[in-house]
Design an enzyme around this catalytic site. Structure first.
Site, PDB file in Angstrom:
ATOM      1  N   LYS A 100      -2.855   0.582 -19.194  1.00 26.68           N
ATOM      2  CA  LYS A 100      -3.644  -0.281 -18.169  1.00 26.68           C
ATOM      3  C   LYS A 100      -2.451  -0.441 -16.858  1.00 26.68           C
ATOM      4  CE  LYS A 100      -4.666  -5.193 -17.312  1.00 26.68           C
ATOM      5  NZ  LYS A 100      -4.478  -6.353 -17.794  1.00 26.68           N
ATOM      6  N   ASN A 210      -6.132 -13.137 -21.695  1.00 24.41           N
ATOM      7  CA  ASN A 210      -5.080 -13.245 -23.009  1.00 24.41           C
ATOM      8  C   ASN A 210      -5.134 -14.461 -23.168  1.00 24.41           C
ATOM      9  OD1 ASN A 210      -2.717 -13.371 -24.123  1.00 24.41           O
ATOM     10  ND2 ASN A 210      -1.959 -11.447 -23.989  1.00 24.41           N
ATOM     11  N   SER A 211      -4.549 -14.890 -22.255  1.00 19.35           N
ATOM     12  CA  SER A 211      -4.518 -16.793 -22.245  1.00 19.35           C
ATOM     13  C   SER A 211      -6.084 -17.622 -22.709  1.00 19.35           C
ATOM     14  CB  SER A 211      -4.301 -17.298 -20.400  1.00 19.35           C
ATOM     15  OG  SER A 211      -3.104 -16.717 -20.141  1.00 19.35           O
TER      16      SER A 211
END
Lengths: 262, 262, 262, 262
Positions: A100, A210-211
């Site tokens: 990524k 993610n967060s």
């Protein structure tokens, strides 16, 4: 209902990040609850010099059990050169040609730098990587990345960690219409399950976040919530969302009298 | 994860309408796919004088199999009196004290008429009904309905059949904050699974919709999509959605060097 | 470009509130800069028992100079009865049959109470008042107010003092379409000049606001800004705003070669 | 209230396009009504081979009378090379070193091509032009244009001719915060006066548009409407727009009793 990413058949369209969890155990449980079959991992991490406190081992263990795939990222890089070097290190460490690609162009928005990104992608494709570029929602930049040999694109929804949802749905819709057949994964900015479902209803192919999970009150349940929302949005897209009407249309048309049930 | 509606324990927070499906078989399959345990049915239906073509029988059969509940509605009524009469007929026909109370105040928006609605609710509560009022998102009107004895409220998201989603999330959020403990079910206007998830993330208790499923390209898959999205939105609400940030926050904080995996 | 309110010809479509200014002098200057020909004034004011510190005198003086009109309001009333009594007092004190009718139904949103509002309007119209009701954007409630004899409606854009702009443009557009010919003045919730222009572009007839000017860094310049924005929005409405296009349309069509200027 | 663009002092922050008007007379009247002191003109125009039907002559005449400035553009160019050649032709024909640089990267969105744009800007700055680049709202691209020597930036609000308004206010706000001191002019996508006011309230320095005026029912009045809205938005920005509140705040605080007017 399966889809294919670089030749691997996946059932889930949810890609999960592994940073910022309270503990390795929570990370493991969240990955399991999410159903995600692709999990990103950064090489440069807080306290990295002092070790990672067991997060990567926990991640490997979980993925071994679920048959999922690691997707190393180059978070924190600011130049093509930095990202290229880190990608090569990641290939050694994680034994995967997937990367990524993140090359940040601004400290405030943590947005991708289109120029450095394209330059890095060109080199990494030549070096045999399968590059997943974290990019803006700009169509011309996306085309450049495809020309560079990327087979997947990861346009942002909003700045990393902001939880604002899709700031410019028009741009994402444009990418979908103009780049049919290219796997498009929204990456960054998603805050709530409804945001993820909206992205899928636009016809995008996946969601990476993610967060929104790691910072939730209960990361494990939130991981499950996103897993369901992403599946729901995809199913809704495939089932054909109704057209918006400008005025009311009776769902129960009335032109007779009450009827008697037989 | 269960909740209670008038003393009945339910696992699903999805309430589905039964009008406008292509065939009784599709209706049956959609109800099953949705997981909905409450299904609304209108007494006044197109061609009602000529019978209902088997829809109600199909519905009864499905609910018998799933243990679900019928919720008759008064769609098409324009005055309290009309609605009261129809409610009494419904109680006889469907053998339930539940009534979804609709009293329409405008032909264009098909919006509830707050005055007629409150008047009808007062009478029907006295008559022993459990009244589910389809109402606007106005806090004062909602309080009047509670004063009239309603124990559930069904504020609209947007005009019936418009598929516009939540036109005024602020108003729904206000209802949630000001009426804690009252079951709030968004009814009407939902077009896409993401809209339903958003409603649940606001802390509302359920979603009722019809057109978005019945008019979908594939109603059965769309019913499943909404079932998942509503569950996802609720789970997200319970897990605690992250706060929005005005700027980017690195999900992968970087202050060390790349670390070596042991 | 003039319009008529209760038989009085006005050139400005801006109605300004007079509360919360730093000083009487700033209020005077703001009214002048705004071009507003209607200014509201409350009877119940902080420290009212101790006098108003010269605000009302300043206001009267300004309006005498500009030929503007005072519009007393019943801010702070919670029941029809309270509002009726206050309206009668206002008629005596300010020597006008105009009354801006506010009957608040909730402490959190300061929203109108439709029931008390309609009851008060009915009585006040009988008593010879010209009632300007501050109401929600609900079409049925608006029709009730017209039935009660109101000739103007003042639907809210958002809660008083919130500065959120138009929370539900769809509802305001619906009022415009369904109530042609009725003067509609957005009252409350406007925060920025662009919000006021948007209201005018929807075809509404005027904008009333207070906090957005009184709480601005520079109230006098902000009053001028709103005066211009409201005029601009009206002019835009009259000139016919272009239809939105889903995609780009070249403003400079190109099918020839560069031409030479003669 | 004046501002400076490449050393020239301007009073208006409105820049107007000259394409697509019904007649040269309407164009003249619209420019006058707008107050715009900068008017763009394309070299490649429909039927250009057959002459321009008097539009450019009309424009020159108007600008001569108002002291305004011509800003030639490179509309229709797809490569840096094309745009560079056209810019040089424009300098000869219009006798100005100003060039609005358009290099289109997609037929559907007519969006700028960041790469070709930066390349063309670098060359044209070297060739002595003052380059006004029509660009996306991407911060990194904007910085590249500044590095190339541009002193003004013209980020889009939405695709040309779409009238959608500001699709991504967050991005424009970010540009403002991260590029203090750089003149930022929103170019393209504006449909209504309120959109233009909103752009100015964000602190941008000017607005350039064409279709919203040329395609209005009455272009001349619409030109005036935009002129006012842009001035209003700027004034509002300078006066300090109030902060949004999440709930109501009484504009007329009430804690006394009705007071008597002396």
């Amino acid at each position: 209902m399966t889809w294919t990413l670089d030749g691997r058949t996946l059932t889930s369209r949810f890609l999960l990040g592994s940073a910022g969890y309270p503990s390795p155990a929570v990370l493991q449980a969240a990955v399991q609850a999410s159903g995600a079959q692709v999990v990103t991992v950064g090489l440069r991490r807080t306290h990295a010099a002092a070790g990672d406190n067991g997060f990567v081992a926990a991640l490997r263990e979980t993925l071994a059990a679920t048959g999922g795939h690691l997707l190393p990222n180059t978070a924190g890089c600011r130049t093509a050169m930095e990202a290229i070097i880190l990608a090569h290190m990641a290939r050694e460490l994680f034994d995967t040609r997937w990367i990524k690609l993140e090359v940040v162009g601004d400290d405030y928005t943590l947005q991708p730098d289109p120029w450095e990104l394209v330059a890095a992608a060109e080199q990494l494709v030549k070096d045999g990587f399968e590059v997943f570029p974290y990019c803006t929602d700009d169509l011309v930049t996306c085309r450049r990345l495809l020309d560079a040999g990327c087979q997947v694109l990861m346009p942002w929804g909003a700045p990393i960690g902001s939880g604002q949802g899709l700031l410019n749905p028009f741009a994402l819709r444009t990418l979908r219409e103009r780049l049919p057949g290219v796997p498009l994964i929204v990456d960054a900015g998603i805050g709530a399950p409804s945001h993820a479902a909206q992205a899928m209803e636009l016809g995008l192919d996946g969601v990476l976040l993610n967060s929104a999970v790691a910072q939730a009150g209960d990361p494990v349940r939130m991981a499950a919530a996103f897993g369901q929302a992403i599946a729901a949005g995809r199913l809704g897209f495939e089932a054909g969302v109704m057209a918006r009407q400008d005025m009311a249309v009776a769902s129960t048309p009335v032109d007779g009298r009450p009827f008697l049930i037989p």
